[in-house]
Design an enzyme around this catalytic site. Structure first.
Site, PDB file in Angstrom:
ATOM      1  N   SER A   6       4.245   2.482   8.201  1.00 31.67           N
ATOM      2  CA  SER A   6       3.931   1.463   7.200  1.00 31.67           C
ATOM      3  C   SER A   6       5.154   1.097   6.381  1.00 31.67           C
ATOM      4  O   SER A   6       5.946   1.962   6.020  1.00 31.67           O
ATOM      5  CB  SER A   6       2.869   1.965   6.227  1.00 31.67           C
ATOM      6  OG  SER A   6       1.610   1.759   6.768  1.00 31.67           O
ATOM      7  N   HIS A  26       0.829  -1.216   0.000  1.00 33.61           N
ATOM      8  CA  HIS A  26       0.000   0.000   0.000  1.00 33.61           C
ATOM      9  C   HIS A  26       0.861   1.263   0.000  1.00 33.61           C
ATOM     10  O   HIS A  26       0.355   2.354  -0.261  1.00 33.61           O
ATOM     11  CB  HIS A  26      -1.016  -0.015   1.147  1.00 33.61           C
ATOM     12  CG  HIS A  26      -0.503   0.407   2.484  1.00 33.61           C
ATOM     13  ND1 HIS A  26      -0.061  -0.495   3.428  1.00 33.61           N
ATOM     14  CD2 HIS A  26      -0.349   1.623   3.042  1.00 33.61           C
ATOM     15  CE1 HIS A  26       0.327   0.166   4.507  1.00 33.61           C
ATOM     16  NE2 HIS A  26       0.167   1.455   4.295  1.00 33.61           N
ATOM     17  N   ASP A  41      -0.009  -7.374   1.260  1.00 32.53           N
ATOM     18  CA  ASP A  41       0.519  -6.007   1.341  1.00 32.53           C
ATOM     19  C   ASP A  41       2.055  -6.018   1.349  1.00 32.53           C
ATOM     20  O   ASP A  41       2.685  -5.704   2.354  1.00 32.53           O
ATOM     21  CB  ASP A  41      -0.040  -5.361   2.612  1.00 32.53           C
ATOM     22  CG  ASP A  41       0.116  -3.854   2.631  1.00 32.53           C
ATOM     23  OD1 ASP A  41       0.464  -3.281   1.592  1.00 32.53           O
ATOM     24  OD2 ASP A  41      -0.113  -3.264   3.709  1.00 32.53           O
TER      25      ASP A  41
HETATM   26  N1  ARG Z   1      -1.439   2.260   7.356  1.00 34.65           N
HETATM   27  C1  ARG Z   1      -0.496   2.974   8.188  1.00 34.65           C
HETATM   28  C2  ARG Z   1       0.546   3.664   7.290  1.00 34.65           C
HETATM   29  O1  ARG Z   1       0.343   3.737   6.094  1.00 34.65           O
HETATM   30  C3  ARG Z   1       0.134   2.068   9.202  1.00 34.65           C
HETATM   31  C4  ARG Z   1      -0.823   1.777  10.271  1.00 34.65           C
HETATM   32  C5  ARG Z   1      -0.322   0.825  11.305  1.00 34.65           C
HETATM   33  N2  ARG Z   1      -1.312   0.877  12.315  1.00 34.65           N
HETATM   34  C6  ARG Z   1      -1.258   0.266  13.476  1.00 34.65           C
HETATM   35  N3  ARG Z   1      -2.207   0.481  14.326  1.00 34.65           N
HETATM   36  N4  ARG Z   1      -0.284  -0.555  13.765  1.00 34.65           N
HETATM   37  O2  ARG Z   1       1.514   4.243   7.756  1.00 34.65           O
END
Ligand code: ARG
Length: 322
Positions: free
Chosen positions: A262, A112, A165
């Site tokens: 992420s 992503h 992902d």
């Molecule tokens: N989707 C988030 C990003 O793009 C990461 C989220 C991780 N969340 C969590 N609660 N561990 O940076």
């Protein structure tokens, strides 16, 4: 792979939709903020949700993520990588996702983070315990997103979230390994079996926000997060069966990764100085909230794909991709 170039510059509605989607995936309030400016050059932007959000923040010169973490000591987390927007000079502003150095010229990250991006959109920086300081920066040769990477919209409790992902980034010039920079091995199935026990401590690291909606931090943080079984993570009060065997859960209240982390690594230290990568920071509902564990891409599930792609990046049969 046909995507980015075929699509004309996206309009406002499309960007808003993408930012809205990230908000669901990452469970943040900031990203749903209506102050999404109309004339912003952001409507020219193409790219992954973390990329677009970081670019939008920069273009709006918003004053500008790990929960419950602590700064890492120099000489540790030597494989941590920052993926940055190539046209933003400052590392703190440009950082949009983490990654890990798994070979001198290959970075492992989340699908992503890389969807819809071109190699020229991205700069890879390694050895940067401090995003403000100069580290080794590289331009990107190719981006490979897993062929089955997708957003699953079917689970009401978990909300839209990424599946499969995983992505690879190859740089043109290999990073020079030194005392501050080293590659990290991927965990194998046998070792994974010994750590996949509740409360077993793993470590997440990143430059992400320290609270939901917070800004990216300049120094690398890490946090120890307990392993959480798939069964627990799939309970109705958690993610209600959204967790596949391509995912691993970890975390507890106030101990989690968060936005901006992420793509970064979830690691295990069987012995001192002996570290392996277990997961990739993926998604979660908000950060550090009860029952809403951090969800990581499970490295063993994609090990063969990763190895095949590093060995034969041009071979679409061996290394199927988006
Ligand atoms: N989707 C988030 C990003 O793009 C990461 C989220 C991780 N969340 C969590 N609660 N561990 O940076």
């Amino acid at each position: 792979m046909t995507k980015p170039d075929m699509i004309p510059a996206r309009g406002h509605a499309s960007i808003a939709r993408r930012i809205g989607r990230l908000a669901l995936v990452c469970g943040t309030t900031l990203l749903t903020h209506p102050a999404y400016s109309d004339e912003l050059a952001a409507d020219q932007l193409k790219g992954s949700a973390p990329y677009i959000e970081t670019a939008r923040r920069y273009l709006q010169s918003a004053k500008q993520k790990i929960i419950g973490g602590h700064p890492v000591s120099p000489g540790t987390h030597k494989w941590q990588t920052s993926l940055q927007i190539s046209w933003i000079p400052s590392g703190v502003d440009a950082h949009f996702c983490g990654g890990s150095l798994i070979a001198p010229n290959w970075i492992l990250t989340a699908g992503h983070c890389m969807e819809d991006l071109k190699a020229t959109d991205v700069r890879a920086v390694a050895g940067p315990l401090d995003l403000g300081k100069s580290a080794q920066a590289r331009s990107v040769r190719r981006i490979i997103v897993h062929e089955k990477y997708a957003t699953d919209n079917s689970n009401v409790v978990a909300g839209p979230h990424p599946v499969n992902d995983v992505a690879l980034v190859q740089v043109f010039k290999p990073f020079e390994m030194n005392a501050q920079l080293q590659q990290i091995p991927l965990i194998d199935t046998a070792l994974e079996a010994t750590i996949a026990q509740p409360n077993h401590e793993l470590t997440a690291s990143g430059f992400g926000a320290t609270k939901v909606g917070g800004k990216v931090v300049a120094g690398l943080l890490s946090v120890d997060v307990p392993f959480v079984s798939r069964e627990t993570c799939n309970r109705p009060q958690s993610y209600d069966q959204a967790i596949t065997d391509g995912m691993i859960c970890a975390g507890e209240v106030k101990k989690d990764s968060c936005q901006g982390d992420s793509g970064g690594p979830l690691t295990y230290h069987p012995l001192k100085d002996d570290v392996v990568q277990v997961g990739i920071v993926g998604w979660g509902d908000k950060c550090g909230v009860q029952n809403k564990y951090g969800v990581y891409t499970r490295v063993t599930a994609y090990r063969d794909w990763i190895m095949a792609c590093m060995a034969s990046p041009d071979d679409l049969a061996k290394c199927p991709r988006k």
